[in-house]
Design a protein around this motif. Structure first.
Motif, PDB file in Angstrom:
ATOM      1  N   LEU A  23      45.105  10.458  51.319  1.00 39.99           N
ATOM      2  CA  LEU A  23      46.034  10.380  52.446  1.00 39.99           C
ATOM      3  C   LEU A  23      45.529   9.401  53.498  1.00 39.99           C
ATOM      4  CD1 LEU A  23      48.518  11.457  54.033  1.00 39.99           C
ATOM      5  CD2 LEU A  23      47.018  13.240  54.917  1.00 39.99           C
ATOM      6  N   LEU A  24      44.241   9.469  53.793  1.00 40.09           N
ATOM      7  CA  LEU A  24      43.663   8.546  54.779  1.00 40.09           C
ATOM      8  C   LEU A  24      43.757   7.103  54.310  1.00 40.09           C
ATOM      9  CD1 LEU A  24      40.505  10.533  55.908  1.00 40.09           C
ATOM     10  CD2 LEU A  24      42.560  10.070  57.252  1.00 40.09           C
ATOM     11  N   LYS A  25      43.416   6.849  53.043  1.00 40.93           N
ATOM     12  CA  LYS A  25      43.497   5.494  52.506  1.00 40.93           C
ATOM     13  C   LYS A  25      44.930   4.967  52.560  1.00 40.93           C
ATOM     14  CE  LYS A  25      39.640   5.402  49.254  1.00 40.93           C
ATOM     15  NZ  LYS A  25      39.302   5.289  47.818  1.00 40.93           N
ATOM     16  N   GLU A  26      45.879   5.811  52.181  1.00 38.16           N
ATOM     17  CA  GLU A  26      47.269   5.387  52.178  1.00 38.16           C
ATOM     18  C   GLU A  26      47.779   5.155  53.603  1.00 38.16           C
ATOM     19  OE1 GLU A  26      49.167   8.338  49.677  1.00 38.16           O
ATOM     20  OE2 GLU A  26      48.483   7.321  47.862  1.00 38.16           O
TER      21      GLU A  26
ATOM     22  N   VAL B 110      44.164   6.607  38.068  1.00 40.63           N
ATOM     23  CA  VAL B 110      44.946   5.380  37.943  1.00 40.63           C
ATOM     24  C   VAL B 110      45.252   4.841  39.339  1.00 40.63           C
ATOM     25  CG1 VAL B 110      45.972   5.997  35.725  1.00 40.63           C
ATOM     26  CG2 VAL B 110      47.131   6.658  37.833  1.00 40.63           C
ATOM     27  N   LYS B 111      45.388   3.531  39.425  1.00 40.87           N
ATOM     28  CA  LYS B 111      45.637   2.891  40.722  1.00 40.87           C
ATOM     29  C   LYS B 111      46.992   3.327  41.288  1.00 40.87           C
ATOM     30  CE  LYS B 111      43.972  -0.018  43.722  1.00 40.87           C
ATOM     31  NZ  LYS B 111      42.858   0.377  44.537  1.00 40.87           N
TER      32      LYS B 111
ATOM     33  N   LYS C 199      54.251  -0.741  48.463  1.00 44.23           N
ATOM     34  CA  LYS C 199      53.377  -1.159  47.350  1.00 44.23           C
ATOM     35  C   LYS C 199      51.905  -1.069  47.754  1.00 44.23           C
ATOM     36  CE  LYS C 199      52.822  -4.928  44.043  1.00 44.23           C
ATOM     37  NZ  LYS C 199      51.629  -5.702  44.314  1.00 44.23           N
ATOM     38  N   SER C 200      51.576  -1.557  48.936  1.00 47.98           N
ATOM     39  CA  SER C 200      50.186  -1.480  49.424  1.00 47.98           C
ATOM     40  C   SER C 200      49.734  -0.034  49.564  1.00 47.98           C
ATOM     41  CB  SER C 200      50.057  -2.185  50.777  1.00 47.98           C
ATOM     42  OG  SER C 200      50.315  -3.552  50.649  1.00 47.98           O
ATOM     43  N   THR C 201      50.638   0.821  50.007  1.00 44.55           N
ATOM     44  CA  THR C 201      50.318   2.243  50.138  1.00 44.55           C
ATOM     45  C   THR C 201      50.037   2.845  48.771  1.00 44.55           C
ATOM     46  OG1 THR C 201      51.677   2.400  52.134  1.00 44.55           O
ATOM     47  CG2 THR C 201      51.157   4.464  51.014  1.00 44.55           C
ATOM     48  N   ALA C 202      50.878   2.509  47.791  1.00 44.75           N
ATOM     49  CA  ALA C 202      50.692   3.041  46.432  1.00 44.75           C
ATOM     50  C   ALA C 202      49.359   2.604  45.836  1.00 44.75           C
ATOM     51  CB  ALA C 202      51.846   2.604  45.537  1.00 44.75           C
ATOM     52  N   GLU C 203      48.939   1.405  46.147  1.00 46.78           N
ATOM     53  CA  GLU C 203      47.704   0.856  45.572  1.00 46.78           C
ATOM     54  C   GLU C 203      46.450   1.240  46.363  1.00 46.78           C
ATOM     55  OE1 GLU C 203      48.672  -3.298  45.535  1.00 46.78           O
ATOM     56  OE2 GLU C 203      49.823  -3.114  43.670  1.00 46.78           O
ATOM     57  N   ALA C 204      46.614   1.915  47.468  1.00 48.51           N
ATOM     58  CA  ALA C 204      45.484   2.189  48.357  1.00 48.51           C
ATOM     59  C   ALA C 204      44.514   3.233  47.817  1.00 48.51           C
ATOM     60  CB  ALA C 204      45.992   2.620  49.732  1.00 48.51           C
ATOM     61  N   ALA C 205      45.010   4.199  47.081  1.00 45.90           N
ATOM     62  CA  ALA C 205      44.143   5.270  46.596  1.00 45.90           C
ATOM     63  C   ALA C 205      44.445   5.550  45.128  1.00 45.90           C
ATOM     64  CB  ALA C 205      44.360   6.538  47.421  1.00 45.90           C
ATOM     65  N   SER C 206      43.410   5.777  44.341  1.00 49.63           N
ATOM     66  CA  SER C 206      43.594   6.141  42.940  1.00 49.63           C
ATOM     67  C   SER C 206      44.153   7.550  42.857  1.00 49.63           C
ATOM     68  CB  SER C 206      42.268   6.064  42.192  1.00 49.63           C
ATOM     69  OG  SER C 206      41.819   4.735  42.142  1.00 49.63           O
TER      70      SER C 206
ATOM     71  N   GLU D 167      54.377   7.496  41.686  1.00 48.16           N
ATOM     72  CA  GLU D 167      54.430   6.419  42.688  1.00 48.16           C
ATOM     73  C   GLU D 167      55.226   5.230  42.163  1.00 48.16           C
ATOM     74  OE1 GLU D 167      50.306   7.129  45.184  1.00 48.16           O
ATOM     75  OE2 GLU D 167      50.213   6.010  43.300  1.00 48.16           O
ATOM     76  N   LYS D 168      55.056   4.890  40.881  1.00 47.91           N
ATOM     77  CA  LYS D 168      55.843   3.801  40.294  1.00 47.91           C
ATOM     78  C   LYS D 168      57.327   4.112  40.370  1.00 47.91           C
ATOM     79  CE  LYS D 168      52.273   2.307  37.060  1.00 47.91           C
ATOM     80  NZ  LYS D 168      51.825   2.332  35.664  1.00 47.91           N
ATOM     81  N   ALA D 169      57.693   5.344  40.052  1.00 49.75           N
ATOM     82  CA  ALA D 169      59.103   5.747  40.133  1.00 49.75           C
ATOM     83  C   ALA D 169      59.611   5.657  41.571  1.00 49.75           C
ATOM     84  CB  ALA D 169      59.273   7.166  39.584  1.00 49.75           C
ATOM     85  N   THR D 170      58.779   6.059  42.505  1.00 50.72           N
ATOM     86  CA  THR D 170      59.175   6.000  43.917  1.00 50.72           C
ATOM     87  C   THR D 170      59.303   4.560  44.392  1.00 50.72           C
ATOM     88  OG1 THR D 170      58.142   8.139  44.306  1.00 50.72           O
ATOM     89  CG2 THR D 170      58.605   6.794  46.250  1.00 50.72           C
ATOM     90  N   LEU D 171      58.421   3.678  43.923  1.00 51.99           N
ATOM     91  CA  LEU D 171      58.569   2.253  44.252  1.00 51.99           C
ATOM     92  C   LEU D 171      59.919   1.732  43.759  1.00 51.99           C
ATOM     93  CD1 LEU D 171      54.970   0.930  43.510  1.00 51.99           C
ATOM     94  CD2 LEU D 171      56.109   0.990  45.746  1.00 51.99           C
TER      95      LEU D 171
END
Length: 164
Positions: free
Chosen positions: A37-40, A145-146, A128-135, A151-155
């Motif tokens: 959560l913090l990373k995102e 997974v990254k 997209k940056s939020t999705a990639e921020a935390a595994s 998250e892909k579905a939500t993107l």
């Protein structure tokens, strides 16, 4: 070029909230614990900072970022988000975020068509940056997974809502 004067107070508040909503949709899609959560959250904040300093950013994005930097703008966004998402579970929050992004897309098409594409792409990049921020889905000895399937579905849902 559109700016704050082109919108009503409520419309402007929605635009102020939209960068956070774009990130919240991803976070709600697959909550990943406190560290995730913090990373995102930091990823969304970094996108705001980058937009403020980027020379290529369009006028409407800069206007939103500049207003968000003021205490009045932050308060409007915070209070609006609080009212919209209070007592929501993650699934409800994600659905509300997608609906809000649809409203943003319609608002931009109606009142700022010249700025709409770049603004919507900016919101898409924040998500997209939020999705990639935390595994996601890792354990003690695995990284996960990254970007998770949720998250892909939500993107994809975000892209559809924004029309990007």
């Amino acid at each position: 070029m559109a700016d704050k004067t082109n919108f009503t107070k409520d419309e402007w508040t929605l635009l102020l909230e939209s960068p956070m909503i774009a990130g919240m949709a991803i976070t709600a899609a697959e909550p990943s614990g406190l560290w995730g959560l913090l990373k995102e959250s930091f990823a969304g904040g970094a996108a705001l900072t980058e937009a403020a300093s980027s020379a290529g950013t369009n006028a409407l994005v800069k206007s939103v970022v500049t207003d968000f930097a003021s205490s009045e703008g932050r308060s409007a966004a915070r209070d609006g988000l609080k009212a919209k998402f209070v007592n929501s579970n993650p699934a409800e929050m994600k659905g509300k975020c997608i609906d809000e992004l649809r409203q943003v897309s319609a608002l931009l098409a109606a009142k700022a068509p010249g700025d709409a594409a770049e603004f919507k792409n900016w919101l898409r990049q924040i998500s997209k940056s939020t999705a990639e921020a935390a595994s996601e889905g890792g354990g003690l000895f695995s990284a996960g997974v990254k970007v998770s399937d949720a998250e892909k579905a939500t993107l994809g849902e975000i892209s559809n809502a924004l029309g990007t």
